[in-house]
Scaffold this active site. Structure first.
Site, PDB file in Angstrom:
ATOM      1  N   CYS A 114       5.989   4.690  -1.683  1.00  0.00           N
ATOM      2  CA  CYS A 114       6.190   3.409  -0.999  1.00  0.00           C
ATOM      3  C   CYS A 114       6.919   2.391  -1.867  1.00  0.00           C
ATOM      4  O   CYS A 114       7.493   1.428  -1.349  1.00  0.00           O
ATOM      5  CB  CYS A 114       4.854   2.843  -0.533  1.00  0.00           C
ATOM      6  SG  CYS A 114       3.984   3.887   0.652  1.00  0.00           S
ATOM      7  N   HIS A 251       6.314  -4.696   0.838  1.00  0.00           N
ATOM      8  CA  HIS A 251       6.080  -3.400   1.453  1.00  0.00           C
ATOM      9  C   HIS A 251       5.088  -3.599   2.594  1.00  0.00           C
ATOM     10  O   HIS A 251       4.053  -4.238   2.436  1.00  0.00           O
ATOM     11  CB  HIS A 251       5.516  -2.420   0.424  1.00  0.00           C
ATOM     12  CG  HIS A 251       4.979  -1.162   1.009  1.00  0.00           C
ATOM     13  ND1 HIS A 251       5.673  -0.420   1.942  1.00  0.00           N
ATOM     14  CD2 HIS A 251       3.789  -0.517   0.818  1.00  0.00           C
ATOM     15  CE1 HIS A 251       4.949   0.626   2.286  1.00  0.00           C
ATOM     16  NE2 HIS A 251       3.799   0.584   1.617  1.00  0.00           N
ATOM     17  N   ASN A 281       3.494   1.563   8.559  1.00  0.00           N
ATOM     18  CA  ASN A 281       3.891   1.763   7.168  1.00  0.00           C
ATOM     19  C   ASN A 281       4.990   2.819   7.132  1.00  0.00           C
ATOM     20  O   ASN A 281       4.731   4.004   7.325  1.00  0.00           O
ATOM     21  CB  ASN A 281       2.678   2.209   6.351  1.00  0.00           C
ATOM     22  CG  ASN A 281       2.986   2.403   4.878  1.00  0.00           C
ATOM     23  OD1 ASN A 281       4.138   2.452   4.472  1.00  0.00           O
ATOM     24  ND2 ASN A 281       1.946   2.530   4.067  1.00  0.00           N
TER      25      ASN A 281
END
Length: 324
Positions: A114, A251, A281
């Site tokens: 990520c 993020h 996500n």
């Protein structure tokens, strides 16, 4: 006068299929309220059968080039941040290079889960500052729907697919924090935390890709602490604080993490770009997606000071401060 890596254009791509939270109710002990209250996610996009990470990355790259007013022949390098490549090798970046018709320059992937786009952005900046490239196409692209355990409600409801891209261009700056472009970066990792977020398979272990495994509560605590620390460290390198920031573009993992981190950096939520309610996500794709959407919404404007920060498996985390 010095060289700065300036954002010339930005773009994104989302798969056609939209999956609302309610779709999981038929197969899991969960609900729209449960997912939304714990994550802030309301829907996400899943790639179509046969649609690959390189397909999405190429479409995002094409949008970014169009936004920048550039042709593929103007690009010297491509960096793709991804944890879900089409194949073990070659890299997604070389596949994008081929699909764009780019026959010069070089291309490679970055894998920091990520945090991948932050790491890719820092690497692209280094290439530009060292004179290795004048223009770099930086892409985050993921098909996390291909590595989900659909019986695990703690993970499978969180992730989505998509891609975002931006073009960095070498331009001249004065050396002041008022310059456009990347002003600082802070990168970190600590392999002791591997068990908090990983995929239980791979080439040299099981020979299969495996599924995502996550220790959610432990990861939450690490994320808030480390994201705030890295954002503050990147700002401190150039003598700035949260009060100077126009937008945090984090993020997009969990709304509670985003809210807690913004509070630690002393930036109000009305100066945070939030897109996870629509995308879930998307791992390395989440920051470039948010940058592209934020600009399209009219939130992010030229001259704004941005902080991008992310944490992912490894653990790996980092932040980049840039002026749009």
């Amino acid at each position: 006068m010095i060289v700065r890596s300036v954002v010339k254009g930005v773009g994104h791509y989302l798969p056609e299929r939209v999956v609302p939270n309610a779709e999981f109710e038929a197969t899991l002990d969960t609900s729209d309220d449960w997912i939304t209250s714990r994550s802030g996610i309301e829907r996400r996009h899943f790639a179509a059968e046969g649609e690959t990470t390189s397909d999405m990355a190429t479409k995002a790259a094409t949008a970014a080039l169009e936004n920048a007013g550039l042709a593929v022949d103007d690009i010297d390098a491509i960096i793709v941040a991804t944890s879900t490549p089409d194949l073990t090798f070659p890299s997604v970046a070389t596949m994008v290079q081929g699909k764009l018709g780019m026959t010069r320059g070089f291309a490679f992937d970055v894998q920091a889960v990520c945090a991948g786009f932050v790491f890719a952005l820092a690497n692209a900046n280094a290439l530009i500052l060292s004179g290795q490239a004048k223009r770099v196409l930086v892409i985050g692209a993921e098909t996390f729907s291909r590595i989900m355990d659909w019986t695990d409600r703690s993970t499978c409801v969180l992730f989505g697919d998509g891609a975002g891209a931006l073009v960095l261009e070498a331009q001249t700056g004065t050396g002041a924090v008022s310059d456009r472009g990347i002003l600082s970066a802070d990168l970190n990792s600590d392999g002791r935390y591997r068990e908090m977020l990983y995929v239980d398979g791979g080439v040299s272990t099981t020979g299969q890709s495996g599924k995502v495994r996550m220790q959610g509560n432990a990861l939450f605590r690490q994320a808030v602490e480390k994201l705030a620390q890295t954002a503050e460290a990147a700002l401190d390198k150039i003598g700035l604080t949260g009060a100077d920031v126009d937008w945090i573009v984090p993020h997009q993992a969990n709304l509670r993490i985003i809210t807690a981190t913004a509070a630690r950096v002393d930036v109000p939520m009305d100066r945070v770009v939030v897109t996870l309610q629509d995308h879930g996500n998307t791992s390395a794709a989440s920051i470039p997606l948010a940058l592209s959407v934020g600009q399209a919404r009219g939130q992010i404007k030229q001259g704004d000071l941005l902080v991008t920060e992310a944490i992912g498996g490894g653990l790996a985390w980092g932040a980049v401060v840039l002026r749009w």
